[in-house]
Design a protein around this motif. Structure first.
Motif, PDB file in Angstrom:
ATOM      1  N   ARG A 137      27.924  -1.272 -29.111  1.00 10.39           N
ATOM      2  CA  ARG A 137      26.790  -1.090 -30.101  1.00 10.39           C
ATOM      3  C   ARG A 137      27.304  -0.493 -31.646  1.00 10.39           C
ATOM      4  NH1 ARG A 137      22.083  -3.458 -28.587  1.00 10.39           N
ATOM      5  NH2 ARG A 137      22.088  -3.635 -26.438  1.00 10.39           N
ATOM      6  N   ASP A 138      26.817  -0.826 -32.459  1.00  8.54           N
ATOM      7  CA  ASP A 138      27.242  -0.353 -33.824  1.00  8.54           C
ATOM      8  C   ASP A 138      26.336   0.927 -34.111  1.00  8.54           C
ATOM      9  OD1 ASP A 138      24.761  -1.054 -34.724  1.00  8.54           O
ATOM     10  OD2 ASP A 138      25.686  -3.057 -36.122  1.00  8.54           O
ATOM     11  N   ARG A 139      26.346   1.384 -35.336  1.00  9.48           N
ATOM     12  CA  ARG A 139      25.583   2.515 -35.739  1.00  9.48           C
ATOM     13  C   ARG A 139      24.368   2.476 -35.599  1.00  9.48           C
ATOM     14  NH1 ARG A 139      29.864   3.837 -40.429  1.00  9.48           N
ATOM     15  NH2 ARG A 139      31.604   4.847 -39.235  1.00  9.48           N
ATOM     16  N   GLU A 140      23.791   1.347 -35.893  1.00 14.73           N
ATOM     17  CA  GLU A 140      22.507   0.734 -36.053  1.00 14.73           C
ATOM     18  C   GLU A 140      21.805   0.651 -34.654  1.00 14.73           C
ATOM     19  OE1 GLU A 140      24.366  -0.444 -38.643  1.00 14.73           O
ATOM     20  OE2 GLU A 140      24.009   1.448 -39.583  1.00 14.73           O
ATOM     21  N   ARG A 142      22.840  -2.101 -32.992  1.00 10.81           N
ATOM     22  CA  ARG A 142      22.936  -3.613 -32.775  1.00 10.81           C
ATOM     23  C   ARG A 142      24.067  -3.970 -31.872  1.00 10.81           C
ATOM     24  NH1 ARG A 142      22.678  -4.453 -39.271  1.00 10.81           N
ATOM     25  NH2 ARG A 142      24.693  -3.498 -38.754  1.00 10.81           N
TER      26      ARG A 142
END
Length: 180
Positions: A137-140, A142
């Protein structure tokens, strides 16, 4: 560090892993000569069932060797070709490149990136838990698909381990790679 080809692989059958080769030949508009996924139209069996006439945006599968380093730190031993890729690279952040980026491989071959590889449960057949290890997962929040990128062959040519890789970016605005 300069970007380079670490390994090349192909398989004439729809086996998941692909044996390494001394070299592969990329054919414009087709993919990797002698590979089961080569062709103008889609060859991945799940996509053929949906629409066998759709264009093959997955002629060449590339994975960055740095993923194997990351997986090793998590306890997974994965070698080039085991995850079904045709070209294993090092020194290039494939996942950060945009749609339409062109990879110049060796003396003449050019592959244009079309999207991200959509990992499937077959990855867990290599090593249990590997599917989860190639997702993040990325920081947002996603989903990040780390199992490589897909492309089409614009210009054919031989590709061998040790070949250099140069990148040409498309005009801006750049579009993020999405699963294809």
């Amino acid at each position: 560090m300069d970007a380079s080809v670490v390994a090349v692989s192909r398989s004439p059958t729809h086996s998941f892993s692909k044996p390494n080769a001394d070299g592969i030949r990329l054919v414009a508009g087709m993919g990797v000569e002698g590979d089961a996924h080569a062709g103008e139209t889609v060859k991945h069996r799940s996509r053929v069932k949906v629409d066998p006439g759709q264009p093959n945006l997955r002629q060449v599968h590339l994975i960055h060797a740095e993923l194997f380093d990351e997986l090793a730190r998590k306890g997974f031993s994965v070698a080039p070709g085991e995850m079904g890729e045709n070209i294993t690279t090092r020194g290039l952040d494939l996942l950060a490149l945009p749609v339409g980026a062109r990879l110049h491989l060796g003396a003449s071959a050019v592959v244009e990136l079309t999207g991200l590889r959509n990992p499937c449960v077959q990855i867990d057949r290599i090593r249990k838990g590997l599917m989860a290890a190639v997702l993040d997962r990325d920081r947002e929040g996603r989903l990040v698909l780390k199992a490589g990128v897909m492309g089409i062959v614009l210009t054919g040519g031989e590709v061998r381990p040790g070949d250099g890789i140069a990148v040409t970016l498309p005009p801006e605005p750049h579009r993020r790679l999405k699963r294809v």
